[in-house]
Design an enzyme around this catalytic site. Sequence first.
Site, short mmCIF file in Angstrom:
data_model
loop_
_atom_site.label_atom_id
_atom_site.label_comp_id
_atom_site.label_asym_id
_atom_site.label_seq_id
_atom_site.Cartn_x
_atom_site.Cartn_y
_atom_site.Cartn_z
CG ASN A 550 0.15 -5.71 -4.76
OD1 ASN A 550 0.16 -6.51 -5.68
ND2 ASN A 550 -0.05 -4.42 -4.95
CB CYS A 552 -3.45 -3.84 -7.35
SG CYS A 552 -4.36 -2.62 -6.41
CD GLU A 554 0.46 -3.56 -8.24
OE1 GLU A 554 0.52 -2.43 -7.74
OE2 GLU A 554 -0.49 -4.34 -8.03
#
Length: 926
Positions: A550, A552, A554
Amino acid sequence: MATLHTLVTDTLPTVVKRDGRRVSFDAERIRRALEKAFRATLELPADAPLSAELSEEIEALTGAVVRWCRDRAEVSVEEIQDEVERTLMRAGRYAVARRYILYREARAEARRRQQLTYRRADGTEAPFPHEALRARIEAACDGLDDVDPELVREELLRTVYPGIPEDELDRALILAARTHIEREPDYTYVAARLLLDALYREVFGRPIPPSEQAEACRAGFRAYLEHGVRLGRLDERLLRTFDIDRLAAALHPERDRRFTFLGLQTLYDRYLLHEPEGRRFELPQYLWMRVAMGLALAEDDPTARAIQFYELLSSFRFMNSTPTLFNAGTPHPQLSSCYLTTVQDDLGAIFKAIRDNALLSKWAGGLGNDWTPVRALGAHIRGTNGRSQGVIPFLKIVNDTAVAVNQGGKRKGAVCAYLEVWHLDIEEFLELRRNTGDERRRTHDMNTACWIPDLFMQRVRERKHWTLFSPDEVPDLHDLYGRAFRERYEHYEREAEAGRIRNWRRIEAVALWRKMLSMLFETGHPWLTFKDPCNIRSPQDHVGVVHSSNLCTEITLNTSPEEVAVCNLGSINLVAHVDEQGELDREKLRDTIRTAVRMLDNVIDLNFYPIPEARTSNLRHRPIGLGLMGFQDVLYRRGLSYASEAAVELADEFMEFIAYCAYEASSDLAAERGAYPTFKGSKWDRGLLPLDTLDLLEAERGEPVPVPRTARLDWDALREKIRRQGMRNSNVLAIAPTATIANICGVSPSIEPTYKNLYVKSNLSGEFTQLNPYLVRDLKARGLWDKEMLDDLKYYDGSVQEIDRIPPELKARYRTAFEIEPRWLIECAARRQKWIDQSQSLNLYLAEPSGRKLSEMYQLAWQLGLKTTYYLRALAATQIEKSTLDINRRGIQPRWMKSRSPSSDIVVRRDGPACSPDDESCEACQ
């Protein structure tokens, strides 16, 4: 020579007072003022007789002033005092003149304060509320060590002016407290409490004394809900589903006193509900209860569950992600953090994906787009018999869409594009964030990431070639990983050599790797993420493929044309579960995790889904992403350096316990509510937990993954429970950046090391001085915290390594991010990763980057089985001059530190944009 007596009998001017009154001249007042100045300078008591010589001098000086005045018809008090100063200077009495000047300034300040007024909200003038403000400041300082209410009051009185508006007076009061944060961290709580006072006045329309705020908060809760419903900002179900009086009684307004200034200011600016004209009508405790109510709407006993959820939020034990805080309990409860999409190789599908991005971004979702299926530049277009322009022009549109459709008008839109490194457009993709070149093929506002198979990393290490393809000719590579990918990829290489593939190019794997790393250093992008660990270790390998992470990095969930992956995030605050020595309260943490998993699972059913594909995916697989924050704080409480084996072991131990409790909670929730629909055939169902999948990764790679398999808990018992009860959620753990919610809770973000021990944080809410309170505590305990130490910290940009007075054990403990070898961050991440079913947002820091160091760092991350990495933080090559500090006393800074700005936390990349540790893209999910 005429005496003072004879002078005063002569004709003298009229004296004009400061208020305009005219009075008779009185030479005795001048003599008394001079005598006081002499006595103060010579330290003579008021009742001590003056020597004849001194009396005669004072008489003579007075006479000189009177003679100067006698030549004027009118003279002002200020003019007389100016002449007194000049007379003293002409007489060589410089010390007395200085004392007289100080006396004048003190009297002027006293008069100014006496004459101060302020303007109420209704426009009327009122005498300055000295006593009320004194009471507010003292209440704000109550219970805090080493803060002085009088310092705040004096700072305030130096900055206010007659007629200051009430709201500006509030700001001046807060600023007066903020000024002292750099010398004493507890002033952050003083500033926060003063801001809270201002917020109460804004919400209730009148000042609420601190002693009455708790009662006002509880009494006003129903009115808040009714007002929010009337405005259309709150879901009307909140009024008819819950026992409002019971919820009001459960509020804990005293918990507002735990806010730091940064935390409350962030909440005030971006989270509290407001009317169209901007007036806030929501208090912090109302926010927590609104979110709790929004997540408890479908519970059997919604009031009891809302109170349970509220307890976690208001005590900072757990915090939902930003979209949930924004939207829970509102008419459009878009509560999810992340959306992952796969873009198909079709013009209609491409523009549908861009439309989906806009709809998802509108409701505060962070986006990850997999663009690998889209054919490359020069590929054949069967329908028109033309040639494709490739991926890059479409990414420019994606970039501009993210700018145009920001996240509900609350923060910038945020999207990350992923591309596999065998895609023929990969080299141009790497340059998307460069500041040079054709602007039509640049995306300065969009993040990028490479999706890297193990085969590529092995060829880099072996210095072999690498072949680039257009996906329209090798369509199945997109869905393959591990040994299956290797076999098919090598098959296509043979096909290309035989002339049966038209659009391809061969390069050296090392050359592409070097370009990836150079672009990463220069622009901060692309992030490096690893396809095979994400898929081989995925619990959901039986129903799809993970094509990207995604925004970020994670989240690792399957995507397809029919399914847009969704993840619902929240983070445990580790600091709230350890004591002052860093010892973990396991029962408390277990209780927090069980409630948090329930809250996140509720998000799935209550969520507003902007597009149907997101709803389909979320209800089929029910993934959540429980993370953590405050890891660095725990290390400080334990007296540990991040750069130590003890920190690595702690990361392993804590993550194991969190994982065990989280998976157990999801399984117990499945026993209550049923397993997620695609549980059958999953790794959970097959008895494979994340720890077990390290062996699978090792087998697929054909080489070791050197991560210790040590386990402390009874995982066999948990396997049996999951086999019997199932899992409520396909995925449970993911460590997000927590950039904003960690600020709200007043703890270190996520798994991040301390950026600097003293710096200025800049974000959408302004600039905030950040001083490491643990360092100050330890320096105070050793008698080392003083102004000189503060100046040293400023000079060395928040580093303690070059300050001689600081003992070695503190230097080791308080290493900052750029002083920690990256391998320690990677080792800690690898220990966590063995327990996590998704991934973690892992920033890496290099003080003196080089190609070799970068390569070794990322190859180590891959070798240890990490699924993803996030930002690379690198230092700039320039230094800002510290003109206000004594460089001769402190000497020359070490070379690595010369790149830091003394007044900012901005990291400047050589040809790239500025990037800070609180980059707003980090906040899109959290």
